[in-house]
Design an enzyme around this catalytic site. Structure first.
Site, PDB file in Angstrom:
ATOM      1  N   CYS A   1       1.964  -1.801  -4.694  1.00 41.89           N
ATOM      2  CA  CYS A   1       1.100  -2.360  -5.735  1.00 41.89           C
ATOM      3  C   CYS A   1       1.019  -1.370  -6.907  1.00 41.89           C
ATOM      4  O   CYS A   1       0.834  -0.166  -6.688  1.00 41.89           O
ATOM      5  CB  CYS A   1      -0.298  -2.602  -5.157  1.00 41.89           C
ATOM      6  SG  CYS A   1      -1.477  -3.078  -6.428  1.00 41.89           S
TER       7      CYS A   1
ATOM      8  N   GLU B   1      -2.171   3.234   3.043  1.00 39.57           N
ATOM      9  CA  GLU B   1      -2.344   3.673   1.649  1.00 39.57           C
ATOM     10  C   GLU B   1      -2.733   5.151   1.577  1.00 39.57           C
ATOM     11  O   GLU B   1      -2.227   5.901   0.742  1.00 39.57           O
ATOM     12  CB  GLU B   1      -3.426   2.807   0.978  1.00 39.57           C
ATOM     13  CG  GLU B   1      -3.616   3.130  -0.485  1.00 39.57           C
ATOM     14  CD  GLU B   1      -4.758   2.341  -1.106  1.00 39.57           C
ATOM     15  OE1 GLU B   1      -4.982   1.175  -0.717  1.00 39.57           O
ATOM     16  OE2 GLU B   1      -5.419   2.905  -1.992  1.00 39.57           O
TER      17      GLU B   1
ATOM     18  N   HIS C   1       0.807  -1.223   0.000  1.00 40.52           N
ATOM     19  CA  HIS C   1       0.000   0.000   0.000  1.00 40.52           C
ATOM     20  C   HIS C   1       0.839   1.272   0.000  1.00 40.52           C
ATOM     21  O   HIS C   1       0.301   2.368   0.118  1.00 40.52           O
ATOM     22  CB  HIS C   1      -1.069  -0.014   1.109  1.00 40.52           C
ATOM     23  CG  HIS C   1      -0.571  -0.287   2.461  1.00 40.52           C
ATOM     24  ND1 HIS C   1      -1.200  -1.148   3.326  1.00 40.52           N
ATOM     25  CD2 HIS C   1       0.491   0.192   3.110  1.00 40.52           C
ATOM     26  CE1 HIS C   1      -0.519  -1.185   4.455  1.00 40.52           C
ATOM     27  NE2 HIS C   1       0.497  -0.383   4.353  1.00 40.52           N
TER      28      HIS C   1
HETATM   29  S1  SF4 Z   1      -4.370  -5.576  -6.158  1.00 38.80           S
HETATM   30 FE1  SF4 Z   1      -5.933  -4.171  -5.331  1.00 38.80          FE
HETATM   31  S2  SF4 Z   1      -6.382  -4.894  -3.273  1.00 38.80           S
HETATM   32 FE2  SF4 Z   1      -4.459  -5.844  -3.914  1.00 38.80          FE
HETATM   33  S3  SF4 Z   1      -2.853  -4.479  -3.115  1.00 38.80           S
HETATM   34 FE3  SF4 Z   1      -3.306  -3.837  -5.224  1.00 38.80          FE
HETATM   35  S4  SF4 Z   1      -4.829  -2.247  -5.027  1.00 38.80           S
HETATM   36 FE4  SF4 Z   1      -4.771  -3.334  -3.069  1.00 38.80          FE
END
Ligand code: SF4
Length: 306
Positions: A107, A137, A85
């Site tokens: 991510c 995040e 995050h």
């Molecule tokens: S794929 Fe979606 S839920 Fe998973 S870490 Fe990334 S943004 Fe968050």
């Protein structure tokens, strides 16, 4: 006992990527040390994910969890893994200034939101940031748009927009030159539900109809919730595999309970309660930070129960 798995469950793309990077870096550091190389300390700022088994594994490989508020002065031998995050750019700069090497496991979807926040902020937008104030995040994105207004829900969003509008009207009357915040944008935490995000946008839109609603919601959470909701129609009870600290895992259990199912959260097979024997068909789901091996172990234990 019959066990039916939800069609979507377990690691999302961002968590899987961060965990793979963490294992890779931790193993490389451990191998380097055992072959006489320079000692390297792999760390994360806060726990990598809300899953005790993964944290234990990484700890056994030598990885440590650091607190951003108490960083060592010299970090030349440190490899700092940025969690899925993300973090504030200021935190990253502080680590680099201390000599740490950064491995960014943010991510890609969160990274895209951070970059959007920075771009809009530089273009003079007033940004509303929807999400939990204390969530990593949101703290990270705020670092890219320091003058954003954080709103936790629709009511708060409407109140914040009303205050901003009133302040702008007052300034316009006082100086008769105010152009007002013509450029307004809304960015949200990736895990918000589409419904909540829409309601937040509508609250802001009452005062700023021109608000640009940036599509920042990730479907991973919704996909797991929808798959479990569909599964509830076929099963008598539900087990959700995942950490007790994981909000998205607890939410899955709530969804099953909301559909009238007996539901339990299990961090490991030992958490499966004996009373589950009263049910013949069990649904199995898992939060976005639950590794496959834990899901498999829980399923195996359920299948062995009579
Ligand atoms: S794929 Fe979606 S839920 Fe998973 S870490 Fe990334 S943004 Fe968050």
């Amino acid at each position: 006992m019959k066990v039916i798995r939800a069609s979507v469950l377990g690691y999302c793309m961002g968590v899987r990527r961060a965990v793979d990077i963490a294992y890779r870096e931790s193993r490389a550091a451990a191998e380097s040390l055992s072959s006489g190389g320079l000692p390297r300390q792999v760390c994360t700022l806060g726990p990598l994910i809300h899953n005790p088994q993964v944290l234990e594994d990484l700890g056994a490989l030598g990885a440590r969890v650091l607190d951003e508020a108490s960083l060592p002065d010299a970090m030349e031998n440190h490899i700092i893994l940025i969690r899925a995050h993300g973090v504030r750019p200021q935190a990253e700069a502080a680590l680099i200034a201390r000599g740490a090497r950064i491995v960014d496991a943010t991510c890609p979807k969160v990274k895209a939101n951070q970059m959007k926040a920075r771009q809009l902020s530089r273009e003079g937008y007033q940004i509303f940031l929807a999400g939990e104030r204390r969530h990593g995040e949101i703290i990270g994105i705020q670092g890219y748009a320091p003058s954003c207004v954080i709103v936790a829900g629709p009511g708060e969003a409407e109140q914040a927009a009303a205050r901003l509008r009133a302040g702008w009207e007052a300034a316009k009357n006082a100086f008769s030159s105010g152009k007002g915040p013509a450029k307004i944008a809304l960015i949200g935490q990736t895990t918000l539900s589409a419904e909540e995000y829409r309601a937040i946008g509508e609250g802001i839109g009452k005062y700023f109809p021109q608000v640009e609603r940036i599509n920042t919601i990730c479907q991973a959470t919704a996909e797991r919730q929808e798959a479990l909701a569909a599964l509830c129609g076929q099963v008598a009870a539900v087990v959700v595999a995942g950490g007790r600290e994981s909000a998205n895992t607890r939410r899955l259990r709530d969804i099953a309970e909301g559909r009238g199912k007996a539901a339990w959260l299990a961090e490991s097979p030992e958490d499966i309660p004996p009373e589950i024997r009263a049910y013949r068909v069990i649904g199995l789901s898992a939060g976005a930070s639950t590794p496959s091996r834990i899901i498999d172990a829980i399923e195996e234990r359920l299948l062995r129960m009579e």
